[in-house]
Design an enzyme around this catalytic site. Structure first.
Site, short mmCIF file in Angstrom:
data_model
loop_
_atom_site.label_atom_id
_atom_site.label_comp_id
_atom_site.label_asym_id
_atom_site.label_seq_id
_atom_site.Cartn_x
_atom_site.Cartn_y
_atom_site.Cartn_z
N ASP A 84 0.84 -1.20 0.00
CA ASP A 84 0.00 0.00 0.00
C ASP A 84 0.87 1.25 0.00
O ASP A 84 1.51 1.57 1.00
CB ASP A 84 -0.90 0.01 1.25
CG ASP A 84 -1.84 1.20 1.26
OD1 ASP A 84 -2.96 1.06 0.75
OD2 ASP A 84 -1.45 2.27 1.76
N TYR A 106 3.33 9.74 -0.69
CA TYR A 106 4.40 9.12 0.12
C TYR A 106 5.76 9.29 -0.56
O TYR A 106 6.79 9.09 0.06
CB TYR A 106 4.14 7.62 0.38
CG TYR A 106 2.85 7.28 1.08
CD1 TYR A 106 2.05 8.26 1.66
CD2 TYR A 106 2.41 5.96 1.16
CE1 TYR A 106 0.86 7.93 2.29
CE2 TYR A 106 1.22 5.63 1.79
CZ TYR A 106 0.45 6.62 2.34
OH TYR A 106 -0.72 6.30 2.96
N LYS A 116 -2.59 6.00 -4.49
CA LYS A 116 -3.71 6.92 -4.19
C LYS A 116 -3.56 8.26 -4.91
O LYS A 116 -2.43 8.75 -5.09
CB LYS A 116 -3.78 7.16 -2.67
CG LYS A 116 -3.76 5.86 -1.86
CD LYS A 116 -3.88 6.06 -0.38
CE LYS A 116 -3.58 4.76 0.37
NZ LYS A 116 -2.20 4.63 0.85
N HIS A 128 -7.61 9.74 -2.11
CA HIS A 128 -6.92 9.71 -0.81
C HIS A 128 -7.73 10.36 0.33
O HIS A 128 -7.79 9.84 1.44
CB HIS A 128 -5.54 10.37 -0.96
CG HIS A 128 -4.52 9.87 0.01
ND1 HIS A 128 -3.19 9.77 -0.30
CD2 HIS A 128 -4.63 9.43 1.29
CE1 HIS A 128 -2.52 9.29 0.75
NE2 HIS A 128 -3.38 9.09 1.73
P1 NAD Z 1 0.66 1.74 11.84
O1 NAD Z 1 -0.46 1.76 12.79
O2 NAD Z 1 0.78 0.63 10.88
O3 NAD Z 1 1.97 1.86 12.73
C1 NAD Z 1 3.25 1.79 12.17
C2 NAD Z 1 4.27 2.01 13.27
O4 NAD Z 1 4.02 1.08 14.33
C3 NAD Z 1 5.69 1.71 12.79
O5 NAD Z 1 6.27 2.85 12.24
C4 NAD Z 1 6.38 1.25 14.05
O6 NAD Z 1 6.80 2.36 14.80
C5 NAD Z 1 5.26 0.56 14.81
N1 NAD Z 1 5.22 -0.90 14.60
C6 NAD Z 1 5.02 -1.59 13.45
N2 NAD Z 1 4.99 -2.91 13.68
C7 NAD Z 1 5.20 -3.07 15.01
C8 NAD Z 1 5.29 -4.20 15.84
N3 NAD Z 1 5.16 -5.42 15.37
N4 NAD Z 1 5.50 -3.98 17.16
C9 NAD Z 1 5.62 -2.74 17.67
N5 NAD Z 1 5.54 -1.62 16.92
C10 NAD Z 1 5.33 -1.79 15.60
O7 NAD Z 1 0.65 3.18 11.13
P2 NAD Z 1 0.68 3.81 9.70
O8 NAD Z 1 1.95 3.57 8.99
O9 NAD Z 1 0.25 5.21 9.88
O10 NAD Z 1 -0.50 3.04 8.92
C11 NAD Z 1 -0.30 1.88 8.16
C12 NAD Z 1 -0.40 2.15 6.69
O11 NAD Z 1 -1.68 2.68 6.39
C13 NAD Z 1 0.54 3.23 6.17
O12 NAD Z 1 1.87 2.80 6.04
C14 NAD Z 1 -0.12 3.59 4.88
O13 NAD Z 1 0.18 2.64 3.87
C15 NAD Z 1 -1.58 3.56 5.28
N6 NAD Z 1 -2.09 4.90 5.67
C16 NAD Z 1 -3.07 5.43 4.92
C17 NAD Z 1 -3.58 6.67 5.23
C18 NAD Z 1 -4.66 7.24 4.39
O14 NAD Z 1 -4.99 8.42 4.55
N7 NAD Z 1 -5.24 6.47 3.50
C19 NAD Z 1 -3.10 7.39 6.34
C20 NAD Z 1 -2.10 6.82 7.11
C21 NAD Z 1 -1.62 5.56 6.78
#
Ligand code: NAD
Length: 274
Positions: free
Chosen positions: A47, A52, A77, A110
């Site tokens: 994704d 990004y 997106k 998005h």
């Molecule tokens: P997330 O909730 O997936 O958290 C990621 C963070 O959690 C990592 O950077 C790390 O610090 C921690 N983490 C990851 N795996 C872990 C584990 N096993 N144990 C402990 N900590 C851990 O947050 P995110 O990246 O904001 O969201 C996931 C994905 O969603 C994004 O990468 C993106 O692709 C998507 N996203 C989309 C939008 C949108 O507006 N559509 C917005 C934000 C994110």
């Protein structure tokens, strides 16, 4: 069920239940390695997004993996500024060029940019018909935004990707999406690394011999959601994929809903200003 298992979208295309999110992963080694490790671990779903600014590295890692194109589900997106500048049809071409693909599996609006999201959805219809995206969907749309596009178009979004975690359970929105045949896809499922520290989730995790991240992702899976956790660390990418070998019992599954405080770590679709 395993990492390549998925659910059928409303047009028959299958989306794997787990994908790697790459938000805030830098173009270059960070993104390239994360995608490479994910594919090696068995992920078949990535994704990304134009904003990004890492689509080139995503595409390169996919190409170098040697896995057939059609076996990997790629989402990108349409960015807000491209909606404001009526650049929707060019934006998909720019993304495809960067990723190095002829089509993406899923293309999402998005954010519901005020005054632009309905007409952008009409452009998504054109993109879908062109074959440049095998499915099209939305992101950060609340119920009233979805009602607006459904009133203007016969094309039902395949996916709605929104912030959702045990601290923001989104029950009403997810139920609405289900009723309309829209797959709900939580973003920031781990609360950007915050929700994994919740003591109640840690206690449940201990009972199953799993980590808090695995419990949260399993809870999403049991809700029928497609999760896209992000990590750039190899061990965590692997850890986040190991959710198919246990099941939360009814009591623990329900307990996670009680942690809801409507807490957001990201922007609110009603008030975002970018
Ligand atoms: P997330 O909730 O997936 O958290 C990621 C963070 O959690 C990592 O950077 C790390 O610090 C921690 N983490 C990851 N795996 C872990 C584990 N096993 N144990 C402990 N900590 C851990 O947050 P995110 O990246 O904001 O969201 C996931 C994905 O969603 C994004 O990468 C993106 O692709 C998507 N996203 C989309 C939008 C949108 O507006 N559509 C917005 C934000 C994110």
């Amino acid at each position: 069920m395993n990492l390549s298992s998925g659910v059928k979208l409303n047009n028959g295309i299958e989306i794997p239940y787990i994908g790697l999110g790459v938000f805030k992963a830098e173009e270059g080694d960070e993104t390239y390695n994360a995608v490479k490790w994910a594919i090696e671990a068995g992920y078949r779903h990535i994704d990304t997004a134009a904003i990004y600014k890492n689509e080139v590295s995503v595409g390169k890692a996919i190409k170098d993996s040697g896995i057939a194109r059609e076996e990997i589900f790629v989402t990108t997106k349409l960015w807000n500024e491209d909606m404001r500048q009526d650049n929707q049809l060019k934006a998909i071409d720019v993304s495809l060029e960067k990723i190095g693909l002829d089509y993406v599996d899923l293309y999402l609006v998005h954010w519901p940019v005020k005054g632009k999201y309905v007409e952008s959805w009409k452009k998504m219809e054109e993109i879908y018909k062109s074959g440049k995206a095998k499915a099209v969907g939305i992101s950060n749309f609340n119920i009233h935004h979805i009602e607006d596009i459904l009133a203007a178009s016969d094309l039902v979004p395949a996916v709605n990707q929104c912030e959702c975690s045990p601290e923001l359970t989104q029950v009403e929105l997810a139920d609405y999406c289900k009723q309309k045949g829209i797959i709900f896809q939580p973003w920031s499922p781990l609360g950007q690394g915050n929700t994994v520290k919740h003591p109640k989730i840690l206690a449940i995790a201990e009972k199953y011999g799993k980590t808090a991240a695995q419990v949260i992702l399993r809870w999403g899976l049991q809700r029928g959601f497609v999760n896209i956790p992000k990590s750039s660390k190899k061990e965590r990418i692997v850890e986040n994929s190991k959710i198919f070998d246990f099941e939360l019992n009814d009591e623990d599954f329900k307990e996670l809903f009680t942690l809801n405080t409507d807490k957001r770590y990201g922007p609110d679709p009603e008030t975002f200003a970018f």
